[in-house]
Design a protein around this motif. Structure first.
Motif, PDB file in Angstrom:
ATOM      1  N   VAL A  40      -0.209  12.494  -0.750  1.00 27.88           N
ATOM      2  CA  VAL A  40      -1.456  11.631  -1.299  1.00 27.88           C
ATOM      3  C   VAL A  40      -1.462  10.307  -0.586  1.00 27.88           C
ATOM      4  CG1 VAL A  40      -2.118  11.868  -3.887  1.00 27.88           C
ATOM      5  CG2 VAL A  40       0.264  11.145  -3.242  1.00 27.88           C
ATOM      6  N   SER A  41      -2.629   9.945  -0.283  1.00 32.85           N
ATOM      7  CA  SER A  41      -2.753   8.318   0.104  1.00 32.85           C
ATOM      8  C   SER A  41      -2.666   7.455  -1.185  1.00 32.85           C
ATOM      9  CB  SER A  41      -4.356   8.300   0.532  1.00 32.85           C
ATOM     10  OG  SER A  41      -4.480   9.124   1.619  1.00 32.85           O
ATOM     11  N   ALA A  42      -2.825   6.000  -0.585  1.00 32.26           N
ATOM     12  CA  ALA A  42      -2.842   5.185  -1.353  1.00 32.26           C
ATOM     13  C   ALA A  42      -4.020   4.813  -2.204  1.00 32.26           C
ATOM     14  CB  ALA A  42      -2.587   3.562  -0.758  1.00 32.26           C
ATOM     15  N   GLN A  43      -3.900   4.494  -3.735  1.00 31.78           N
ATOM     16  CA  GLN A  43      -5.097   4.404  -4.424  1.00 31.78           C
ATOM     17  C   GLN A  43      -6.168   3.575  -3.944  1.00 31.78           C
ATOM     18  OE1 GLN A  43      -2.598   3.085  -8.254  1.00 31.78           O
ATOM     19  NE2 GLN A  43      -4.254   4.690  -8.978  1.00 31.78           N
ATOM     20  N   GLY A  44      -7.457   4.307  -4.281  1.00 29.53           N
ATOM     21  CA  GLY A  44      -8.611   3.304  -3.626  1.00 29.53           C
ATOM     22  C   GLY A  44      -8.527   2.779  -2.199  1.00 29.53           C
ATOM     23  N   ASP A  45      -8.733   1.278  -2.218  1.00 33.69           N
ATOM     24  CA  ASP A  45      -8.454   0.673  -0.968  1.00 33.69           C
ATOM     25  C   ASP A  45      -7.434  -0.240  -1.036  1.00 33.69           C
ATOM     26  OD1 ASP A  45      -9.266  -1.149  -2.681  1.00 33.69           O
ATOM     27  OD2 ASP A  45     -11.094  -2.236  -1.795  1.00 33.69           O
ATOM     28  N   PHE A  46      -6.293   0.198  -1.617  1.00 34.33           N
ATOM     29  CA  PHE A  46      -5.185  -0.406  -1.807  1.00 34.33           C
ATOM     30  C   PHE A  46      -4.407  -0.901  -0.349  1.00 34.33           C
ATOM     31  CE2 PHE A  46      -0.734  -1.264  -3.306  1.00 34.33           C
ATOM     32  CZ  PHE A  46      -1.046  -2.187  -4.326  1.00 34.33           C
ATOM     33  N   THR A  47      -4.709   0.234   0.601  1.00 31.53           N
ATOM     34  CA  THR A  47      -3.965  -0.275   1.697  1.00 31.53           C
ATOM     35  C   THR A  47      -4.501  -1.476   2.410  1.00 31.53           C
ATOM     36  OG1 THR A  47      -3.738   2.020   1.903  1.00 31.53           O
ATOM     37  CG2 THR A  47      -3.304   0.909   4.149  1.00 31.53           C
ATOM     38  N   ASP A  48      -6.128  -1.589   2.260  1.00 30.67           N
ATOM     39  CA  ASP A  48      -6.659  -2.608   2.796  1.00 30.67           C
ATOM     40  C   ASP A  48      -6.140  -3.955   1.992  1.00 30.67           C
ATOM     41  OD1 ASP A  48      -8.529  -1.032   4.369  1.00 30.67           O
ATOM     42  OD2 ASP A  48      -9.912  -0.724   2.708  1.00 30.67           O
TER      43      ASP A  48
END
Ligand code: ASP
Ligand code: MG
Length: 401
Positions: A40-48
């Motif tokens: 999985v990736s981070a939720q939504g644009d959480f990395t931004d």
């Protein structure tokens, strides 16, 4: 029994309801008797959001600390997904990159996967767990957390599939697959059943944002069949593989890239070595040059134009301006109101007239071409950015109507 790797992007796990939805997909796959490894990736644009937080405090933070921060998003999503799966009555174990055996280079923020030791994943699977792995991250040989570059969790998923000889690698996203053009912009765009690695690689590099291009390179290298599909509709997606049976199709897609700028160096002496000198200035700064056009010489002078990513445009101009005298150039022109429109298709290798058809579509729409470049399975043109959407539509209509 098969081993299936399923990867879910940020939008697929954006909130509690979406996380539950993913848990449902994963447990359905497990309930059919498969071993399932989930990335999985981070939720939504959480990395931004995390990137913003870093900038607020220190825009020049070290890349080691950026990785420490950015990798945190995935720790949240893997644990939440594990909890959701527990809630549905199944066993799940979440693992960070290092726990899952991801060894990477030490180039922080753009690390490369060196190897994966899947022993921990394997023993968790043996105990009938669904294993959930944090995408986008690993550990350097110095024992530091690294990230693979933005969008890197596709690559994490393909790497696990390769290391564990998975039977299938599914990349779940918020679109139903790979389309012949951006379906939000082009009415007639439709989903492809299949596409070859090479075509997908071109499309990914040209800005079709369905798959990270490094993940496609890796899938090709290890011959991992990918399926790109939507976690929201669960409709059959697009299969990405070595050879497809769609020989009849001239092209498989039209892509638009607006992250381009054109630079023209005018009136340089028509002497040997000029292009070498000029482009070595740029490669020293690690600036990638794409389409290149050189005029034929006249009166001992010539012009050289090329494109770079917009984000590097100013830097490239500055570098060249510093050397204008030693290059003997008259002026350096810059234009970032341009767009690159490309058609991609393995059918080009065996059919003549594909480029002509594209040019005809542009002519019909009265759109001027500034530059052209071709490869075996791709034709790109540079045009005015204002015409970009119209061009994609016209070309798509020409080939697919
Ligand atoms: N969360 C990371 C990013 O947004 C990795 C990924 O989504 O693939 O870039
Ligand atoms: Mg993301």
């Amino acid at each position: 029994m098969s081993l299936i790797v399923q990867k879910f992007g940020g939008t697929s796990v954006a909130d509690a309801q979406r996380v539950m939805n993913v848990a449902k997909i994963v447990t359905d796959t497990f309930a059919k008797g498969n071993d399932v490894v989930v990335v999985v990736s981070a939720q939504g644009d959480f990395t931004d959001v995390l990137e913003e937080k870093a900038k607020e405090i220190n825009p020049n933070a070290s890349r080691r600390e950026k990785d420490m921060l950015l990798s945190a998003g995935e720790q949240i999503s893997i644990s939440l997904l594990a909890m959701a799966i527990e809630k549905l009555g199944y066993h799940a174990v979440s693992l960070l990159g290092w726990q899952a055996g991801f060894e990477t280079s030490s180039s922080h923020t753009s690390a490369r996967i060196r190897k994966i030791d899947p022993s921990r994943i394997k023993s968790a699977l043996d105990k009938k767990n669904i294993v959930i792995v944090a995408g986008f991250q690993g550990l350097s040989r110095y024992g530091d957390i690294t990230t693979l570059g933005r969008g890197g969790s596709d690559t994490s998923a393909v790497a696990i599939a390769a290391a564990m000889h998975a039977d299938l690698c599914q990349i779940y996203t918020d679109v139903e697959g790979v389309f012949t053009a951006d379906p939000r912009k082009v009415k007639g765009a439709y989903k492809l059943d299949e596409i070859s690695y090479d075509e997908m690689l071109e499309l990914a590099t040209l800005g079709a944002q369905v798959l990270n291009n490094r993940s496609v390179e890796m899938a090709k290298k290890y011959n991992i069949e990918l399926e790109v599909l939507s976690s929201l509709t669960r409709a059959p997606g697009t299969i990405v593989k070595e050879k497809t049976k769609m020989e009849k199709m001239l092209i498989s897609g039209v892509a638009k890239d607006t992250d381009v700028a054109r630079i023209s160096v005018m009136g340089v002496p028509n002497n040997p070595g000029l292009a070498f000198k000029m482009f070595s200035k740029l490669s020293k700064k690690d600036i990638n040059v794409d389409i290149i056009l050189q005029s034929i010489g006249h009166d001992g002078k010539k012009d050289i134009s090329f494109t770079v990513a917009k984000s590097r445009g100013q830097e490239a101009v500055d570098a060249l301006k510093d050397y204008m005298d030693s290059l003997g150039a008259k002026e350096v022109l810059y234009d970032d109101n341009v767009a690159k429109i490309s058609i991609v298709g393995a059918g080009m290798e065996s059919h003549a007239g594909v480029a002509t058809k594209m040019f005809e579509a542009l002519y019909d729409a009265q759109i001027n071409i500034q530059m052209i470049s071709t490869s075996e399975i791709k034709v790109s043109v540079l045009i005015d950015a204002r015409d970009a959407d119209k061009a994609v539509e016209a070309i798509h209509d020409k080939f697919f109507d």
